[in-house]
Design an enzyme around this catalytic site. Sequence first.
Site, PDB file in Angstrom:
ATOM      1  N   LYS A 126     -42.386  24.725  18.803  1.00  0.00           N
ATOM      2  CA  LYS A 126     -41.865  25.468  20.053  1.00  0.00           C
ATOM      3  C   LYS A 126     -40.539  24.862  20.390  1.00  0.00           C
ATOM      4  CE  LYS A 126     -43.127  27.828  23.603  1.00  0.00           C
ATOM      5  NZ  LYS A 126     -44.342  28.885  23.616  1.00  0.00           N
ATOM      6  N   ASP A 166     -40.095  32.773  25.522  1.00  0.00           N
ATOM      7  CA  ASP A 166     -41.076  32.259  26.376  1.00  0.00           C
ATOM      8  C   ASP A 166     -40.344  32.293  27.736  1.00  0.00           C
ATOM      9  OD1 ASP A 166     -43.806  30.386  26.108  1.00  0.00           O
ATOM     10  OD2 ASP A 166     -42.400  29.336  27.629  1.00  0.00           O
TER      11      ASP A 166
HETATM   12  P1  NDP Z   1     -40.878  34.851  32.264  1.00  0.00           P
HETATM   13  O1  NDP Z   1     -39.585  33.902  32.282  1.00  0.00           O
HETATM   14  O2  NDP Z   1     -40.824  36.319  31.790  1.00  0.00           O
HETATM   15  O3  NDP Z   1     -41.717  34.827  33.577  1.00  0.00           O
HETATM   16  C1  NDP Z   1     -42.224  33.587  34.155  1.00  0.00           C
HETATM   17  C2  NDP Z   1     -42.949  33.769  35.400  1.00  0.00           C
HETATM   18  O4  NDP Z   1     -43.333  32.564  35.766  1.00  0.00           O
HETATM   19  C3  NDP Z   1     -41.922  34.219  36.685  1.00  0.00           C
HETATM   20  O5  NDP Z   1     -42.393  34.936  37.495  1.00  0.00           O
HETATM   21  C4  NDP Z   1     -41.654  32.588  37.186  1.00  0.00           C
HETATM   22  O6  NDP Z   1     -41.025  32.786  38.330  1.00  0.00           O
HETATM   23  C5  NDP Z   1     -42.753  31.998  37.161  1.00  0.00           C
HETATM   24  N1  NDP Z   1     -42.689  30.708  36.839  1.00  0.00           N
HETATM   25  C6  NDP Z   1     -42.016  29.979  35.810  1.00  0.00           C
HETATM   26  N2  NDP Z   1     -41.905  28.676  36.009  1.00  0.00           N
HETATM   27  C7  NDP Z   1     -42.573  28.626  37.283  1.00  0.00           C
HETATM   28  C8  NDP Z   1     -42.840  27.473  38.128  1.00  0.00           C
HETATM   29  N3  NDP Z   1     -42.442  26.130  37.820  1.00  0.00           N
HETATM   30  N4  NDP Z   1     -43.509  27.524  39.288  1.00  0.00           N
HETATM   31  C9  NDP Z   1     -43.780  28.833  39.762  1.00  0.00           C
HETATM   32  N5  NDP Z   1     -43.730  29.942  38.899  1.00  0.00           N
HETATM   33  C10 NDP Z   1     -42.915  29.911  37.777  1.00  0.00           C
HETATM   34  O7  NDP Z   1     -41.853  34.093  31.066  1.00  0.00           O
HETATM   35  P2  NDP Z   1     -43.422  34.537  30.353  1.00  0.00           P
HETATM   36  O8  NDP Z   1     -43.890  35.629  31.395  1.00  0.00           O
HETATM   37  O9  NDP Z   1     -42.594  34.868  29.194  1.00  0.00           O
HETATM   38  O10 NDP Z   1     -44.136  33.196  30.394  1.00  0.00           O
HETATM   39  C11 NDP Z   1     -45.089  33.080  31.307  1.00  0.00           C
HETATM   40  C12 NDP Z   1     -46.131  32.163  30.862  1.00  0.00           C
HETATM   41  O11 NDP Z   1     -46.727  32.669  29.744  1.00  0.00           O
HETATM   42  C13 NDP Z   1     -45.620  30.884  30.111  1.00  0.00           C
HETATM   43  O12 NDP Z   1     -46.559  29.819  30.409  1.00  0.00           O
HETATM   44  C14 NDP Z   1     -45.490  30.964  28.664  1.00  0.00           C
HETATM   45  O13 NDP Z   1     -45.541  29.527  27.918  1.00  0.00           O
HETATM   46  C15 NDP Z   1     -46.702  31.825  28.598  1.00  0.00           C
HETATM   47  N6  NDP Z   1     -46.644  32.678  27.586  1.00  0.00           N
HETATM   48  C16 NDP Z   1     -45.628  33.416  27.094  1.00  0.00           C
HETATM   49  C17 NDP Z   1     -45.692  34.531  25.907  1.00  0.00           C
HETATM   50  C18 NDP Z   1     -44.607  35.400  25.742  1.00  0.00           C
HETATM   51  O14 NDP Z   1     -44.866  36.048  24.737  1.00  0.00           O
HETATM   52  N7  NDP Z   1     -43.727  35.529  26.427  1.00  0.00           N
HETATM   53  C19 NDP Z   1     -46.728  34.051  24.954  1.00  0.00           C
HETATM   54  C20 NDP Z   1     -47.844  33.485  25.396  1.00  0.00           C
HETATM   55  C21 NDP Z   1     -47.729  32.625  26.473  1.00  0.00           C
HETATM   56  P3  NDP Z   1     -39.422  32.536  38.661  1.00  0.00           P
HETATM   57  O15 NDP Z   1     -38.706  33.714  38.141  1.00  0.00           O
HETATM   58  O16 NDP Z   1     -39.616  32.369  40.115  1.00  0.00           O
HETATM   59  O17 NDP Z   1     -38.944  31.097  37.871  1.00  0.00           O
HETATM   60  O1  2IT Z   2     -46.702  30.853  23.961  1.00  0.00           O
HETATM   61  C1  2IT Z   2     -46.419  31.649  23.048  1.00  0.00           C
HETATM   62  O2  2IT Z   2     -47.544  32.003  22.103  1.00  0.00           O
HETATM   63  C2  2IT Z   2     -45.133  32.333  22.963  1.00  0.00           C
HETATM   64  N1  2IT Z   2     -44.213  32.064  23.748  1.00  0.00           N
HETATM   65  C3  2IT Z   2     -44.778  33.269  21.911  1.00  0.00           C
HETATM   66  C4  2IT Z   2     -44.554  32.828  20.693  1.00  0.00           C
HETATM   67  C5  2IT Z   2     -43.990  33.607  19.341  1.00  0.00           C
HETATM   68  O3  2IT Z   2     -43.690  33.033  18.753  1.00  0.00           O
HETATM   69  O4  2IT Z   2     -44.257  34.793  19.502  1.00  0.00           O
END
Ligand code: NDP
Ligand code: 2IT
Length: 445
Positions: A126, A166
Amino acid sequence: MDEKLQHAYDEVLRRNPGESEFHQAVLEVLDTLGPVVAKHPEYADAAIIERICEPERQIIFRVPWVDDQGQTRINRGFRVEFNSALGPYKGGLRFHPSVYLGIVKFLGFEQIFKNALTGLPIGGGKGGSDFDPKGRSDAEIMRFCQSFMTELYRHIGEYTDVPAGDIGVGGREIGYLFGQYKRITNRYESGVLTGKGLGWGGSRVRTEATGYGTVFFVDEILRSRGDDLEGKKVAVSGSGNVAIYAIEKLQQLGAVVVACSDSGGYVVDEAGIDLALLKDVKEARRQRISHYADERSGATFVDDGSVWSVPCEIALPCATQNELDDTDAGALIRNGVQVVAEGANMPCTPEAVRAFADAGVAFAPGKAANAGGVATSALEMQQNASRDSWGFEHTEQRLAEIMRNIHRSCLTAADEYGQPGNYVAGANIVGFTQVADAMLALGVI
Ligand code: NDP
Ligand code: 2IT
């Protein structure tokens, strides 16, 4: 906890002071491994637990860039290459002001087991930066990404380490990062990053994969109980990549999503979230979730309190770590929640997870429920390696099959180790044993 596991955990605390999220992620895994080390003394004999808790490599670097006013800014960049027993390091990059080494390590540690659960040949890693993309222009984002990659490029490669997105890193950022990698190395090495655009080496379904996969996992849980998503009331936190595509698949499968959020508050829309409007506000315009309520009659925006106070049968935390605590869990349980699945990484505090278990709520941990994102990244790597491009339907079927397999293997392991229905134990045991067996085979390295 078993004595050997306790010793390993004490060492983690001693060697990684102040990294509370990393401690939390390690404890959550070690807590469930007692029956495994009892049955397999060879793991402790070869110090597998201690080795798995120590990253293979940790890289920290300066990221200087110039803002639109001509001022030089400095951020800190990270890449933690945690474990490569099963394949090249694989895991996303997070750009958020809260990022520090403890966050990157917790995410990298989780990623090892999640990636193993997919059954695909990917190790765990990561990275990210404490850079805050909010309010930054496109040109600033590009300059930051170029500077970040100017250091990162020497550490990554299709056979070495394959980053993706992420929080704060999506298709736009992956484009700028890939452009700079290509420029520096003079190689069109598609497999070095995943989450690329469809026109230049990306995979269909990667954008949707994490959210879709989480919903496929929930669907499997419900089916195993003779139920389905039709008409279920769902609350989702976040409104980023994972949340939006979880909502899309939930709606396709007949559920009614009544709430979602961002860091500024949450919206309630009892008629069901208008997905086209949500995408327009969050993806196209990059605005706050409050704008959704401004433009949608019947929807309300709440800027204090918790999205988890909204009554629902299914809750999907899809924002960030430790966003759902025991108070939130109590509210959800009182309102009759049946299933909680982590779209985000470690969004539920340990106290909340315990409360769900005590109340008999089905709880799916992130390393199982959100593995569809990285699994589809591995499918992107497969397409890149064979210079192929698969159709949407085929790729979505592969994703659904992977999520079904993860669900089944978690339940089977939970049964085998005497904890039927415990997805947390099942996921940790399956992920851990796969990595541990590979580490044993590869010797002391
Ligand atoms: P994005 O940046 O697309 O979206 C994040 C969302 O979460 C936004 O709505 C954001 O609000 C909110 N958020 C982030 N930080 C905070 C905080 N400290 N407090 C409150 N709200 C918060 O990210 P993703 O959707 O990609 O990721 C969301 C989660 O999913 C994370 O935990 C990530 O690690 C996990 N994840 C992502 C994957 C991927 O493929 N993208 C795969 C597996 C897991 P705001 O815009 O106001 O900050
Ligand atoms: O938390 C996760 O699994 C991710 N942000 C996606 C990682 C990836 O390599 O697609």
